[in-house]
Design a protein around this motif. Structure first.
Motif, mmCIF file in Angstrom:
data_model
loop_
_atom_site.group_PDB
_atom_site.id
_atom_site.type_symbol
_atom_site.label_atom_id
_atom_site.label_comp_id
_atom_site.label_asym_id
_atom_site.label_seq_id
_atom_site.Cartn_x
_atom_site.Cartn_y
_atom_site.Cartn_z
ATOM 1 N N LYS A 1 -64.816 27.095 6.315
ATOM 2 C CA LYS A 1 -64.386 28.424 5.856
ATOM 3 C C LYS A 1 -65.218 28.874 4.670
ATOM 4 N N LYS A 2 -65.269 30.186 4.480
ATOM 5 C CA LYS A 2 -66.020 30.766 3.373
ATOM 6 C C LYS A 2 -65.088 31.550 2.448
ATOM 7 N N ASN A 3 -63.870 31.067 2.327
ATOM 8 C CA ASN A 3 -62.874 31.748 1.504
ATOM 9 C C ASN A 3 -62.670 31.002 0.194
ATOM 10 N N LYS A 4 -62.463 31.755 -0.895
ATOM 11 C CA LYS A 4 -62.148 31.088 -2.156
ATOM 12 C C LYS A 4 -60.794 30.405 -2.021
ATOM 13 N N THR B 1 -60.644 27.448 -0.561
ATOM 14 C CA THR B 1 -60.802 26.457 0.509
ATOM 15 C C THR B 1 -61.008 25.074 -0.096
ATOM 16 N N ASN C 1 -71.690 23.657 6.030
ATOM 17 C CA ASN C 1 -70.481 23.450 5.218
ATOM 18 C C ASN C 1 -70.472 22.092 4.510
ATOM 19 N N SER D 1 -72.874 29.447 0.055
ATOM 20 C CA SER D 1 -72.523 30.759 0.619
ATOM 21 C C SER D 1 -71.892 31.691 -0.418
ATOM 22 N N LEU E 1 -70.144 30.947 -2.972
ATOM 23 C CA LEU E 1 -69.028 30.308 -3.659
ATOM 24 C C LEU E 1 -69.506 28.988 -4.252
ATOM 25 N N GLN F 1 -62.211 22.556 -4.973
ATOM 26 C CA GLN F 1 -62.149 23.650 -4.011
ATOM 27 C C GLN F 1 -63.376 24.543 -4.132
ATOM 28 N N TRP G 1 -64.662 28.479 -4.990
ATOM 29 C CA TRP G 1 -64.191 29.662 -5.703
ATOM 30 C C TRP G 1 -65.387 30.534 -6.057
ATOM 31 N N GLU G 2 -65.102 31.806 -6.304
ATOM 32 C CA GLU G 2 -66.166 32.699 -6.755
ATOM 33 C C GLU G 2 -66.739 32.195 -8.081
#
Length: 208
Positions: free
Chosen positions: A91-94, A96, A108, A126, A128, A144, A146-147
């Motif tokens: 995943k590319k979500n903060k 994760t 990944n 990516s 993050l 994790q 994060w931005e």
């Protein structure tokens, strides 16, 4: 036969001591600047403002050996086996989570090693970066994505320990390192912060 003592001039005929200038006529010491007018030692930056030796990662191996990886995409591999730090579910979500997983070298499991001016590094993927959840340095805190925000939660000190192995210390509190929970080798094992304990759970190599 000797003259009696009373025939000598009495002491009172000598000039009394009071005829000499009293000490009070000299400038008293208080006229000089008192020590308190000089900056007290407490006005100088206390030692606590400087980074204490204990705050630096312990020396070992070549302290600059990691620089060859700067700006390169690397896999962060545990010495427990052929297992990498892995972004859960690609995943590319903060937010994760980062877990341990079989090394496969896909995007990944790759992080660009960025060097910061303060001697720390940041691991980016990516857009993050690796981040200590909630900026909290305590045993068990999740690592994790994060931005990037420039805080110490996203900065790490690398401690070379020889044989191309590293401990990865958090810049929040360098007593804490990135750690494989329970020294487990199972896919999905939590990657966390934990106090330095010299175990293999806290040793990693960088693989391009």
């Amino acid at each position: 036969n000797y003259p009696p003592q009373g025939n000598y001039p009495p002491q009172g005929n000598y000039p009394p001591q009071g005829n000499y200038p009293p000490q009070g006529n000299y400038p008293p010491q208080g006229n000089y600047p008192p020590q308190g007018n000089y900056p007290p030692q407490g006005n100088y930056p206390p030692q606590a403002n400087y980074q204490q030796q204990g705050n630096y990662p312990p020396q070992g191996g070549n302290l600059e050996s990691w620089r060859k990886f700067v700006n390169r995409n690397i896999q962060i591999r545990s010495v427990l086996g052929k297992k990498n730090l892995d972004i859960e579910g690609a995943k590319k979500n903060k937010g994760t989570r980062v877990l341990l997983y079989d090394a496969h070298g896909q995007w990944n499991q790759k992080f660009q090693l960025l060097s910061n001016p303060d001697g720390t590094v940041t691991f980016e993927n990516s857009g993050l970066v690796l981040d200590v959840a909630n900026g909290t340095a305590k045993n068990g805190t999740q690592i994790q994505l994060w931005e990037r925000n420039g805080t110490n939660a996203q900065k790490f000190y690398l401690e070379p320990v020889g044989n191309d192995r590293f401990r990865i210390h958090s810049a929040i509190d360098q007593k804490f390192c990135i750690d494989v929970n329970g020294m487990k080798k199972d896919n999905g094992t939590k990657i966390q912060l934990y106090e330095k304990n010299d175990s293999n759970a806290q040793l990693f190599t960088f693989v391009e």
